[in-house]
Design an enzyme around this catalytic site. Structure first.
Site, mmCIF file in Angstrom:
data_model
loop_
_atom_site.group_PDB
_atom_site.id
_atom_site.type_symbol
_atom_site.label_atom_id
_atom_site.label_comp_id
_atom_site.label_asym_id
_atom_site.label_seq_id
_atom_site.Cartn_x
_atom_site.Cartn_y
_atom_site.Cartn_z
ATOM 1 N N SER A 195 0.860 -1.187 0.000
ATOM 2 C CA SER A 195 0.000 0.000 0.000
ATOM 3 C C SER A 195 0.890 1.229 0.000
ATOM 4 O O SER A 195 2.070 1.149 0.385
ATOM 5 C CB SER A 195 -0.852 -0.007 1.280
ATOM 6 O OG SER A 195 -1.505 1.225 1.462
ATOM 7 N N TYR B 106 -2.516 -1.175 10.445
ATOM 8 C CA TYR B 106 -2.423 -1.296 8.980
ATOM 9 C C TYR B 106 -1.095 -0.739 8.473
ATOM 10 O O TYR B 106 -0.398 -1.379 7.675
ATOM 11 C CB TYR B 106 -3.601 -0.546 8.347
ATOM 12 C CG TYR B 106 -3.755 -0.729 6.855
ATOM 13 C CD1 TYR B 106 -4.483 -1.794 6.332
ATOM 14 C CD2 TYR B 106 -3.188 0.177 5.963
ATOM 15 C CE1 TYR B 106 -4.651 -1.955 4.962
ATOM 16 C CE2 TYR B 106 -3.342 0.025 4.589
ATOM 17 C CZ TYR B 106 -4.080 -1.042 4.097
ATOM 18 O OH TYR B 106 -4.226 -1.196 2.734
#
Ligand code: NAD
Length: 260
Positions: A142, A155
């Site tokens: 990401s 995350y």
């Protein structure tokens, strides 16, 4: 292009994973779909994908938070297709909350699904790749593997970890025809992003419309969401022979987010 190859794509009942599965199937690969969802809907997705692409598609219900289930998924794949040539570690979840309120069980689940599953799967598929002298490990990381946002402690930590794992995998396989790379997408409007909009609104004390405009798209200079197909196209390129010299790389597909 990927004729005769077999790919596992974790978390491919939805979103980016499903897009990657479709791109691989269109290129001639056998594909193992994985992820959660309603059984009849998953079977519909599987059979329609097989019909559209003429590829062989099977489904593994393995829960990526459970190492034994990951082992079963790899065994099912080798029993069905004889090999795992391409391992796409894509399954992921999100939880948005300030650190002081971040539930311990959410931290543990995000670490297990977004980071540890990639380690377990890579560990299980590398011996076969070495034996056959060809392999691709593609980790869907990401933009949050490179930069942080508040309220996403688990995350962001997990995705930074995925990048480290990718680099180590690349170095340990560098002298063989095996590559390991990470794709770092910006915001893609999948269920993972849609579902975090209400919690982000709550954590920041703003409306959901403001989250889309002032938080999500504000991060991306293009002011547009990245599409699933754009991410899938990079994965397909990394899986092919033209990408043989790309290893240990981070490929940003983030509308300029990490150029800031
Ligand atoms: P999504 O919610 O559409 O899909 C996630 C998939 O993972 C689903 O198939 C779901 O069933 C599966 N999954 C969840 N928990 C699982 C588990 N325990 N075991 C097996 N499968 C499980 O999300 P997405 O946006 O397509 O995300 C896919 C990947 O892309 C994730 O790793 C995510 O972090 C990453 N990513 C997404 C974005 C984005 O903006 N959407 C941006 C950057 C990175």
């Amino acid at each position: 292009m990927l004729q005769g190859k077999t790919a596992i794509v974790t978390g491919s009942t939805s979103g980016i994973g499903l897009g990657i599965a479709e791109a691989f199937a269109r290129s001639g690969a056998n594909v193992v779909l994985n992820g959660f969802g309603e059984a009849t809907q998953i079977e519909k997705t599987r059979s329609e994908l097989a019909h559209r692409t003429n590829a062989k598609i099977v489904y593994s219900p393995a829960d990526m938070s459970k190492p034994r289930a990951i082992d079963q998924m790899v065994r099912q794949t080798t029993d069905t297709f004889g090999a795992v040539d391409i391992m796409v570690n894509n399954a992921g979840i999100q939880h948005v909350a300030p650190i002081e309120e971040f539930p311990d069980e959410k931290w543990d689940a995000i670490m297990a699904i977004n980071l540890s599953s990639a380690f377990h799967a890579t560990k299980l598929v590398l011996p076969g790749m070495r034996e056959r002298g060809w392999g691709r490990v593609i980790n869907v990381a990401s933009a949050h593997a490179l930069v942080a946002s508040p309220y996403k402690a688990a995350y962001v930590a997990a995705k930074h970890g995925v990048l480290g794992l990718t680099k180590v995998t690349a170095l340990e396989t560098a002298e063989e025809p095996i590559t390991a790379n990470a794709i770092c997408p910006g915001y893609v409007l999948t269920p993972l992003v849609k579902n975090q909009i209400p919690d982000t609104a709550k954590a920041r004390g703003i409306t959901e419309e403001q989250v889309v405009k002032d938080v999500l798209l504000a991060a991306q200079p293009t002011k547009q969401f990245v599409t699933v197909d754009q991410v899938a196209a990079i994965a397909r390129f990394l899986a092919g022979d033209d990408a043989a010299s790309i290893t240990g790389a981070l490929l940003s597909v983030d509308g300029g987010w990490t150029a800031h």
